[in-house]
Design a protein around this motif. Structure first.
Motif, short mmCIF file in Angstrom:
data_model
loop_
_atom_site.label_atom_id
_atom_site.label_comp_id
_atom_site.label_asym_id
_atom_site.label_seq_id
_atom_site.Cartn_x
_atom_site.Cartn_y
_atom_site.Cartn_z
N VAL A 52 0.83 -1.20 0.00
CA VAL A 52 0.00 0.00 0.00
C VAL A 52 0.87 1.25 0.00
CG1 VAL A 52 -1.76 1.26 1.29
CG2 VAL A 52 -1.84 -1.22 1.21
N GLU A 53 2.05 1.17 0.63
CA GLU A 53 2.92 2.35 0.74
C GLU A 53 3.25 2.92 -0.63
OE1 GLU A 53 7.44 3.54 2.23
OE2 GLU A 53 6.66 1.51 2.52
N TYR A 54 3.68 2.03 -1.56
CA TYR A 54 4.03 2.51 -2.90
C TYR A 54 2.83 3.16 -3.59
CZ TYR A 54 8.11 -0.55 -2.36
OH TYR A 54 9.24 -1.15 -1.92
N ILE A 55 1.69 2.49 -3.51
CA ILE A 55 0.50 2.98 -4.19
C ILE A 55 0.02 4.28 -3.57
CG2 ILE A 55 -1.83 2.39 -4.95
CD1 ILE A 55 0.46 0.64 -6.11
N ASP A 56 0.01 4.35 -2.23
CA ASP A 56 -0.45 5.57 -1.55
C ASP A 56 0.43 6.77 -1.93
OD1 ASP A 56 -2.54 4.31 -0.37
OD2 ASP A 56 -1.61 4.10 1.61
N ALA A 60 -0.76 9.96 -3.95
CA ALA A 60 -0.63 11.26 -3.28
C ALA A 60 0.08 12.26 -4.19
CB ALA A 60 0.14 11.10 -1.96
N GLU A 61 1.14 11.79 -4.87
CA GLU A 61 1.86 12.67 -5.81
C GLU A 61 0.96 13.06 -6.98
OE1 GLU A 61 5.02 13.95 -5.35
OE2 GLU A 61 4.63 13.10 -3.37
N PHE A 62 0.10 12.13 -7.40
CA PHE A 62 -0.84 12.42 -8.49
C PHE A 62 -1.86 13.47 -8.05
CE2 PHE A 62 -4.95 11.17 -10.58
CZ PHE A 62 -4.66 11.74 -11.82
N SER A 63 -2.35 13.34 -6.83
CA SER A 63 -3.35 14.30 -6.33
C SER A 63 -2.73 15.68 -6.15
CB SER A 63 -3.95 13.81 -5.00
OG SER A 63 -2.96 13.80 -3.97
N ARG A 64 -1.41 15.74 -5.92
CA ARG A 64 -0.71 17.03 -5.81
C ARG A 64 -0.31 17.59 -7.17
NH1 ARG A 64 2.62 14.10 -1.68
NH2 ARG A 64 1.64 14.46 0.35
N THR A 73 -5.66 7.89 -12.87
CA THR A 73 -7.02 7.95 -12.34
C THR A 73 -7.57 6.55 -12.09
OG1 THR A 73 -7.43 10.02 -13.52
CG2 THR A 73 -9.35 8.77 -12.78
N GLU A 74 -7.34 5.65 -13.04
CA GLU A 74 -7.84 4.28 -12.90
C GLU A 74 -7.18 3.55 -11.73
OE1 GLU A 74 -7.85 0.12 -15.49
OE2 GLU A 74 -7.58 2.03 -16.51
N LEU A 75 -5.87 3.75 -11.56
CA LEU A 75 -5.15 3.05 -10.49
C LEU A 75 -5.51 3.61 -9.12
CD1 LEU A 75 -1.61 2.80 -12.13
CD2 LEU A 75 -3.17 0.90 -11.67
N CYS A 76 -5.74 4.90 -9.04
CA CYS A 76 -5.91 5.55 -7.74
C CYS A 76 -7.36 5.62 -7.27
CB CYS A 76 -5.32 6.96 -7.78
SG CYS A 76 -3.52 6.97 -8.03
N HIS A 77 -8.32 5.14 -8.07
CA HIS A 77 -9.71 5.17 -7.61
C HIS A 77 -9.98 4.14 -6.53
CE1 HIS A 77 -10.53 1.54 -10.02
NE2 HIS A 77 -11.66 1.45 -9.34
N ASN A 78 -9.09 3.13 -6.46
CA ASN A 78 -9.24 2.08 -5.45
C ASN A 78 -7.85 1.63 -5.02
OD1 ASN A 78 -9.73 -0.15 -3.86
ND2 ASN A 78 -10.58 -1.41 -5.51
N THR A 79 -7.44 2.01 -3.81
CA THR A 79 -6.08 1.68 -3.35
C THR A 79 -6.12 0.69 -2.19
OG1 THR A 79 -6.10 3.60 -1.86
CG2 THR A 79 -5.15 3.91 -4.06
N VAL A 206 0.94 4.29 -18.05
CA VAL A 206 1.85 4.70 -16.98
C VAL A 206 1.12 5.55 -15.94
CG1 VAL A 206 3.73 4.78 -18.67
CG2 VAL A 206 2.59 6.90 -18.02
N CYS A 207 1.79 5.70 -14.80
CA CYS A 207 1.44 6.71 -13.80
C CYS A 207 2.72 7.11 -13.11
CB CYS A 207 0.44 6.17 -12.79
SG CYS A 207 -0.07 7.42 -11.57
N GLY A 208 3.19 8.30 -13.39
CA GLY A 208 4.47 8.74 -12.83
C GLY A 208 5.61 7.89 -13.33
N ASN A 209 6.40 7.31 -12.40
CA ASN A 209 7.52 6.47 -12.81
C ASN A 209 7.12 5.00 -12.92
OD1 ASN A 209 7.22 6.70 -9.92
ND2 ASN A 209 9.06 5.47 -9.70
N PHE A 210 5.84 4.68 -12.70
CA PHE A 210 5.36 3.31 -12.83
C PHE A 210 4.74 3.10 -14.21
CE2 PHE A 210 5.48 3.52 -8.20
CZ PHE A 210 5.91 2.25 -7.87
#
Length: 399
Positions: A52-56, A60-64, A73-79, A206-210
């Motif tokens: 959860v740490e990596y995903i959170d 969080a960086e995406f929300s900022r 958006t798809e990855l972060c709708h359910n963590t 992708v999302c950020g560096n992932f």
């Protein structure tokens, strides 16, 4: 040592028959319990832990608005912890592999550039100072093109990279940060470049560096730590599976050759099965073109050919200049053949073509005996590849 053995033998003779039987039973129970533990580990496959740490942090960086990507958006709708699981990595390893499970769909979220999320913030701050020069999506794309176009095979591939960043007028800076982070990762670049060549898993976005790719499980016949590896007895059904896997690996070797690629880290768990049954390379940051690898090796000094090896890819030492030559001494067929088809003492793997039906032993051995021949030409290597595949296909037709 000899005194201890002699003492133990004398002591064993003094024991009653009943005591000996009890001792033997206890030893058998201990051996079986150890074997059961090992078998359970084999059946479990890779070890996973909640991540959860990596995903959170990513979300969080995406929300900022510090990172972007077409899948954020798809990855972060359910963590929830049930959705994401991480593969255990060895201490100090920076690569993060996250397995995503959504109903009947499995995906893999990977990053080879994870150090700390502070670095993302620093990247964002440093790129933010360039804001007067990066005012629009078009200006960002122009800058990315001038700086990174050389990494991609063609403009179409570069266009897919830009679409992964999901650039719009509101996230230009975060897209710039994400682009920088992604292009530090050779595996992402290779996966982008060879998507249409059927040598790597499909890349979703992708999302950020992932980056997210299709889940491609390894075939059981390729797992080097599976129960039965190296055992002398094998069933007819198992041979049919090994034969199919061998054919698919030969087809992969041919696709790699056709794209001038060399796989320099050949091991069973580095191959995955695509939805259509074809085999792909999972760890694509060990894929190199012959030209690139030759240019890397030629800078090295050497005293023998062994100094010019890059994992499983072997070069040659020019004994006039004592520098590694740009020419390479082995081929994809040879590497797959020596590390997967034949017994490989270095990893304890028995080889999927070591125990074959008697009627095919001579034909198959005729081709795989060239696995470890030094400086086998590409043309001859391909001939052996075609002949071996022909024999395996013929056996498949006959059933």
């Amino acid at each position: 040592m000899s005194i201890t053995i002699s003492y133990c033998r004398r002591y064993w003779k003094q024991l009653s028959t009943g005591t000996k039987l009890i001792a033997l039973c206890l030893i058998c129970i201990w051996v079986l319990s150890k074997a059961f533990i090992v078998m359970c580990k084999w059946s479990e496959g890779p070890s996973y832990q909640p991540c959860v740490e990596y995903i959170d942090h990513m979300c969080a960086e995406f929300s900022r608005h510090r990172i972007s990507g077409n899948l954020c958006t798809e990855l972060c709708h359910n963590t929830s912890a049930e959705r994401f699981h991480c593969e255990h990595n060895s201490p100090g390893e920076k690569k993060v592999i996250v397995y995503i499970k959504d109903e009947d769909t499995k995906l893999v979220l990977k990053s080879g550039a994870y150090t700390s999320w502070d670095s993302v913030a620093k990247n964002y701050t440093s790129i933010k100072t360039l804001r007067p020069l990066v005012l629009s999506k078009d200006s960002l794309v122009e800058k990315l093109y001038s700086k990174f176009r050389q990494y991609f095979l063609n403009n179409e591939t570069f266009g897919r990279f830009v679409s992964h960043l999901d650039v719009n007028s509101h996230n230009v800076l975060s897209a710039a940060v994400s682009g920088e982070l992604l292009l530090q990762q050779d595996e992402y670049i290779t996966s982008m470049n060879y998507q249409s060549k059927e040598v790597v898993p499909g890349l979703r976005g992708v999302c950020g560096n992932f980056y997210v790719s299709d889940y491609t499980p390894t075939d059981g016949a390729l797992l080097t730590n599976r129960p039965g590896a190296g055992w002398p007895w094998r069933s007819v059904g198992e041979w049919k599976n090994r034969r199919t896997v061998a054919i698919r690996l030969l087809e992969l070797a041919e696709r790699l050759d056709n794209n001038d690629l060399l796989l320099c880290d050949v091991k069973g768990d580095n191959f995955g099965v695509l939805e259509d049954g074809k085999i792909a390379v999972l760890d694509s940051d060990t894929l190199f073109t012959r030209t690139v690898l030759g240019d890397v090796l030629k800078e090295d000094t050497c005293s023998s050919d062994s100094d010019c090896s890059f994992w499983d890819c072997h070069g040659t030492c020019d004994q006039k200049s004592w520098k590694c030559s740009t020419s390479l001494a082995n081929t994809n067929f040879q590497m797959i053949c020596s590390k997967i088809f034949r017994h490989d003492p270095s990893n304890g793997y028995h080889g999927i073509l070591e125990d074959v039906p008697a009627k095919w032993q001579t034909t198959i051995w005729k081709e795989i005996r060239y696995c470890k021949r030094w400086r086998l030409s590409i043309k001859k290597s391909r001939n052996h590849l075609y002949n071996l595949r022909k024999a395996l296909l013929h056996d498949q037709i006959l059933g």
